[in-house]
Write a protein that holds these residues in place. Structure first.
Motif, PDB file in Angstrom:
ATOM      1  N   ARG A 239       0.839  -1.209   0.000  1.00  0.00           N
ATOM      2  CA  ARG A 239       0.000   0.000   0.000  1.00  0.00           C
ATOM      3  C   ARG A 239       0.872   1.256   0.000  1.00  0.00           C
ATOM      4  O   ARG A 239       0.557   2.236  -0.683  1.00  0.00           O
ATOM      5  CB  ARG A 239      -0.913   0.009   1.214  1.00  0.00           C
ATOM      6  N   GLU A 243       0.698   4.147  -2.807  1.00  0.00           N
ATOM      7  CA  GLU A 243       0.400   5.541  -2.456  1.00  0.00           C
ATOM      8  C   GLU A 243       1.532   6.468  -2.920  1.00  0.00           C
ATOM      9  O   GLU A 243       1.274   7.583  -3.387  1.00  0.00           O
ATOM     10  CB  GLU A 243       0.164   5.652  -0.950  1.00  0.00           C
ATOM     11  N   ARG A 246       1.006   7.049  -6.612  1.00  0.00           N
ATOM     12  CA  ARG A 246      -0.082   7.991  -6.891  1.00  0.00           C
ATOM     13  C   ARG A 246       0.300   9.434  -6.560  1.00  0.00           C
ATOM     14  O   ARG A 246      -0.214  10.375  -7.147  1.00  0.00           O
ATOM     15  CB  ARG A 246      -1.332   7.576  -6.111  1.00  0.00           C
TER      16      ARG A 246
END
Length: 249
Positions: A239, A243, A246
């Motif tokens: 994760r 992240e 992004r």
């Protein structure tokens, strides 16, 4: 949040470990619950025709025990359709399946089986399942998926990951460009875009950075890493990388 990227965790290979000894452990539901607690947005399970890992009872317990969505992967057979209609999972992802393959080798040929697949998914859609097609980045497969009424396409990232692992970096970058183009086309046709297969800590960021992709489904690598660092930390690290991608980091 428009730029949110979801993570679906595939628990198939927890069942692979269990089946290697014919024991009752490790339990895929326990892994799924741990994945939820670690931040997974959904759980994926593939009930293969040969039941080589996930079995029918696992689907029963996952449906009963999860509070996050279940993505039920399956071949487009009458047997699997009946199981999906009985359980009505949040999502149904149709995948190609061959008995001799170790894992899913490529995308579904939607364009070559368009009429049958349109009729096949109609009752699934009527039952409230979000239907996804697991396909390559080929434009005709994406357009065919839109024509038959699929809500989602999941782009197969396995070739991209294999090229990276083999050190074929120019070919890897060319494959990534095709995935980017496929994601853009799919979104332009009103499809939600997911991606998955073979993704690792080393390969996830360029895929996660594709803005049209809304969900990644990752399983085998996370279960393997769990041997060394634990399932929760492996999911947390994945994760974190997603992240970062992004955020442009």
């Amino acid at each position: 949040m428009a730029n949110l990227l979801r993570l679906g965790v595939n628990v198939d290979h927890v069942a692979t470990l269990r089946n290697a000894r014919g024991s009752a452990y490790p339990d895929p539901l326990r892994a799924a619950i741990l994945a939820q607690q670690a931040g997974a947005d959904g759980i994926t399970a593939h009930l293969r025709e040969d039941r080589r890992h996930i079995v029918d009872a696992d689907i029963d317990t996952l449906i009963a025990g999860l509070t996050c969505p279940l993505n039920f992967e399956m071949a487009a057979t009458s047997e699997m359709q009946a199981i999906a209609l009985r359980h009505k999972p949040h999502a149904v992802c149709l995948v190609p399946e061959k008995r001799a393959e170790r894992t899913t080798e490529g995308g579904l040929d939607v364009a070559g089986d368009e009429d049958r697949l349109a009729a096949y998914i109609a009752p699934l859609r009527e039952a409230g399942c979000r239907v996804s097609m697991f396909i390559g980045h080929d434009a005709e497969q994406i357009r065919a998926s839109a024509r038959i009424g699929a809500a989602v396409v999941e782009l197969h990232t396995g070739h991209y990951c294999d090229l990276h692992a083999d050190g074929h970096l120019a070919e890897r970058d060319a494959e990534l460009a095709l995935l980017v183009a496929g994601a853009k086309l799919a979104k332009s046709l009103g499809l939600e875009v997911h991606a998955g297969h073979g993704l690792t800590f080393d390969t996830v960021k360029p895929i996660a950075a594709i803005p049209e992709i809304q969900e990644l489904n990752i399983g085998h690598f996370l279960i393997c890493e769990a041997v060394f660092m634990g399932l929760g930390p492996a999911i947390a690290q994945m994760r974190h990388l997603m992240e970062q991608a992004r955020a442009g980091a």
